[in-house]
Design a protein around this motif. Structure first.
Motif, PDB file in Angstrom:
ATOM      1  N   LEU A  25      46.458  41.898  37.668  1.00  0.00           N
ATOM      2  CA  LEU A  25      45.100  42.430  37.473  1.00  0.00           C
ATOM      3  C   LEU A  25      44.904  42.988  36.071  1.00  0.00           C
ATOM      4  O   LEU A  25      43.881  42.733  35.420  1.00  0.00           O
ATOM      5  CB  LEU A  25      44.798  43.520  38.515  1.00  0.00           C
ATOM      6  CG  LEU A  25      44.583  43.047  39.956  1.00  0.00           C
ATOM      7  CD1 LEU A  25      44.511  44.247  40.899  1.00  0.00           C
ATOM      8  CD2 LEU A  25      43.303  42.213  40.071  1.00  0.00           C
ATOM      9  N   GLN A  28      44.692  40.006  33.631  1.00  0.00           N
ATOM     10  CA  GLN A  28      43.490  39.177  33.740  1.00  0.00           C
ATOM     11  C   GLN A  28      42.215  39.931  33.372  1.00  0.00           C
ATOM     12  O   GLN A  28      41.305  39.359  32.760  1.00  0.00           O
ATOM     13  CB  GLN A  28      43.354  38.619  35.169  1.00  0.00           C
ATOM     14  CG  GLN A  28      44.444  37.637  35.556  1.00  0.00           C
ATOM     15  CD  GLN A  28      44.482  36.403  34.679  1.00  0.00           C
ATOM     16  OE1 GLN A  28      43.453  35.909  34.236  1.00  0.00           O
ATOM     17  NE2 GLN A  28      45.673  35.912  34.399  1.00  0.00           N
ATOM     18  N   LYS A  29      42.137  41.215  33.738  1.00  0.00           N
ATOM     19  CA  LYS A  29      40.884  41.962  33.583  1.00  0.00           C
ATOM     20  C   LYS A  29      40.928  43.035  32.505  1.00  0.00           C
ATOM     21  O   LYS A  29      39.885  43.523  32.083  1.00  0.00           O
ATOM     22  CB  LYS A  29      40.503  42.617  34.914  1.00  0.00           C
ATOM     23  CG  LYS A  29      40.212  41.636  36.021  1.00  0.00           C
ATOM     24  CD  LYS A  29      39.764  42.384  37.268  1.00  0.00           C
ATOM     25  CE  LYS A  29      39.265  41.442  38.343  1.00  0.00           C
ATOM     26  NZ  LYS A  29      38.676  42.175  39.475  1.00  0.00           N
ATOM     27  N   GLY A  30      42.130  43.451  32.098  1.00  0.00           N
ATOM     28  CA  GLY A  30      42.260  44.565  31.161  1.00  0.00           C
ATOM     29  C   GLY A  30      42.606  45.840  31.897  1.00  0.00           C
ATOM     30  O   GLY A  30      42.060  46.105  32.980  1.00  0.00           O
ATOM     31  N   HIS A  33      39.822  48.260  32.908  1.00  0.00           N
ATOM     32  CA  HIS A  33      38.807  47.733  33.822  1.00  0.00           C
ATOM     33  C   HIS A  33      39.304  47.609  35.264  1.00  0.00           C
ATOM     34  O   HIS A  33      38.579  47.110  36.121  1.00  0.00           O
ATOM     35  CB  HIS A  33      38.302  46.375  33.333  1.00  0.00           C
ATOM     36  CG  HIS A  33      37.667  46.445  31.980  1.00  0.00           C
ATOM     37  ND1 HIS A  33      36.435  47.024  31.762  1.00  0.00           N
ATOM     38  CD2 HIS A  33      38.115  46.043  30.762  1.00  0.00           C
ATOM     39  CE1 HIS A  33      36.144  46.959  30.481  1.00  0.00           C
ATOM     40  NE2 HIS A  33      37.138  46.381  29.848  1.00  0.00           N
ATOM     41  N   VAL A  34      40.534  48.034  35.496  1.00  0.00           N
ATOM     42  CA  VAL A  34      41.104  47.931  36.840  1.00  0.00           C
ATOM     43  C   VAL A  34      41.388  49.339  37.357  1.00  0.00           C
ATOM     44  O   VAL A  34      42.127  50.099  36.734  1.00  0.00           O
ATOM     45  CB  VAL A  34      42.421  47.101  36.836  1.00  0.00           C
ATOM     46  CG1 VAL A  34      43.056  47.097  38.217  1.00  0.00           C
ATOM     47  CG2 VAL A  34      42.148  45.679  36.353  1.00  0.00           C
ATOM     48  N   GLU A  38      41.293  49.098  43.373  1.00  0.00           N
ATOM     49  CA  GLU A  38      41.379  47.632  43.300  1.00  0.00           C
ATOM     50  C   GLU A  38      42.826  47.165  43.459  1.00  0.00           C
ATOM     51  O   GLU A  38      43.102  46.169  44.130  1.00  0.00           O
ATOM     52  CB  GLU A  38      40.800  47.123  41.975  1.00  0.00           C
ATOM     53  CG  GLU A  38      40.723  45.610  41.913  1.00  0.00           C
ATOM     54  CD  GLU A  38      40.007  45.079  40.679  1.00  0.00           C
ATOM     55  OE1 GLU A  38      39.942  43.842  40.541  1.00  0.00           O
ATOM     56  OE2 GLU A  38      39.528  45.889  39.856  1.00  0.00           O
ATOM     57  N   ARG A 108      46.217  34.918  28.369  1.00  0.00           N
ATOM     58  CA  ARG A 108      45.088  35.798  28.026  1.00  0.00           C
ATOM     59  C   ARG A 108      45.485  36.733  26.890  1.00  0.00           C
ATOM     60  O   ARG A 108      45.072  37.873  26.839  1.00  0.00           O
ATOM     61  CB  ARG A 108      44.670  36.640  29.241  1.00  0.00           C
ATOM     62  CG  ARG A 108      44.218  35.849  30.446  1.00  0.00           C
ATOM     63  CD  ARG A 108      42.802  35.299  30.263  1.00  0.00           C
ATOM     64  NE  ARG A 108      42.364  34.538  31.408  1.00  0.00           N
ATOM     65  CZ  ARG A 108      42.582  33.228  31.592  1.00  0.00           C
ATOM     66  NH1 ARG A 108      43.256  32.542  30.689  1.00  0.00           N
ATOM     67  NH2 ARG A 108      42.129  32.601  32.653  1.00  0.00           N
ATOM     68  N   GLU A 118      44.422  48.256  23.769  1.00  0.00           N
ATOM     69  CA  GLU A 118      43.530  48.832  24.775  1.00  0.00           C
ATOM     70  C   GLU A 118      43.762  50.323  24.978  1.00  0.00           C
ATOM     71  O   GLU A 118      42.825  51.078  25.226  1.00  0.00           O
ATOM     72  CB  GLU A 118      43.724  48.091  26.104  1.00  0.00           C
ATOM     73  CG  GLU A 118      42.551  48.213  27.009  1.00  0.00           C
ATOM     74  CD  GLU A 118      42.683  47.375  28.275  1.00  0.00           C
ATOM     75  OE1 GLU A 118      41.929  47.672  29.202  1.00  0.00           O
ATOM     76  OE2 GLU A 118      43.522  46.467  28.334  1.00  0.00           O
TER      77      GLU A 118
END
Length: 197
Positions: A25, A28-30, A33-34, A38, A108, A118
């Motif tokens: 997760l 894929q999403k950063g 952002h998770v 989730e 990615r 990030e």
């Protein structure tokens, strides 16, 4: 005793499931952002189980980064060991391995560069994991360079880190494997300049 062993095995399996799910997760999403909810939903573990292993998201991020770093190093060393016969061929082959990684459909960006970019806080332990991974890569290169007869393998390994860092950053930003080709060409010149006389 067997009941305790079963509970320990199940608990270890739950931890592994959380790490694998969060790793995917985050990649894929950063990371930002998770959310924890989730991760809980996707991993299929109870909230209490996740918090028993990872009392905070920061700890989960750190452990995911360590998990990914170990996986990545095993993969890199294995893949490189299958490239070429001589240490020089394996040194050059490192960028064939990286080019294939950069070209893979699920690429990615480098997860370690992504995490450092990030997480702005340089004191976050995820940053240290990336630094430690970099040092582990350098040690692999020191060994290969020494076996290839490169003069001053320590200095050479630092030059190599610039090449892999540049290629990985280029792949991360541009979503292109071309940096590996350019880095491999530069590495060939470096090797030839540092072998022999």
């Amino acid at each position: 005793m067997s009941t305790h062993l079963t509970m320990t095995t199940e608990s270890s399996h739950a931890r592994q499931q959380i790490l694998e799910t969060a790793s995917e997760l985050f990649y894929q999403k950063g990371i930002q952002h998770v959310g924890i909810n989730e991760v809980i939903a996707a991993s299929g573990v109870a909230k209490r189980t996740l918090y028993r292993w990872f009392p905070s998201k920061d700890l989960l991020i750190e452990e995911v980064m360590k998990y990914r770093a170990i996986q990545w190093l095993y993969w890199f060393e294995d893949a490189v060991s299958e490239r070429g016969i001589t240490p020089k061929e394996r040194l050059l082959g490192t960028f064939d391995v990286l080019r294939e990684w950069y070209s893979s459909p699920n690429f990615r960006g480098c997860p370690f560069i992504n995490a450092v970019l990030e997480i702005a806080d340089a004191s976050h332990k995820a940053h240290q994991v990336s630094i430690d991974l970099r040092e582990s890569i350098r040690q692999i290169i020191v060994r290969l360079a020494a076996e290839a007869g490169v003069k001053n393998p320590e200095f050479f390994s630092q030059q190599y880190l610039l090449l892999i860092g540049g290629a990985s950053l280029m792949a991360t930003i541009e979503q292109s494997p071309n940096g590996a080709t350019f880095a491999q060409s530069a590495l060939s010149v470096l090797i030839d300049a540092n072998i022999g006389n």
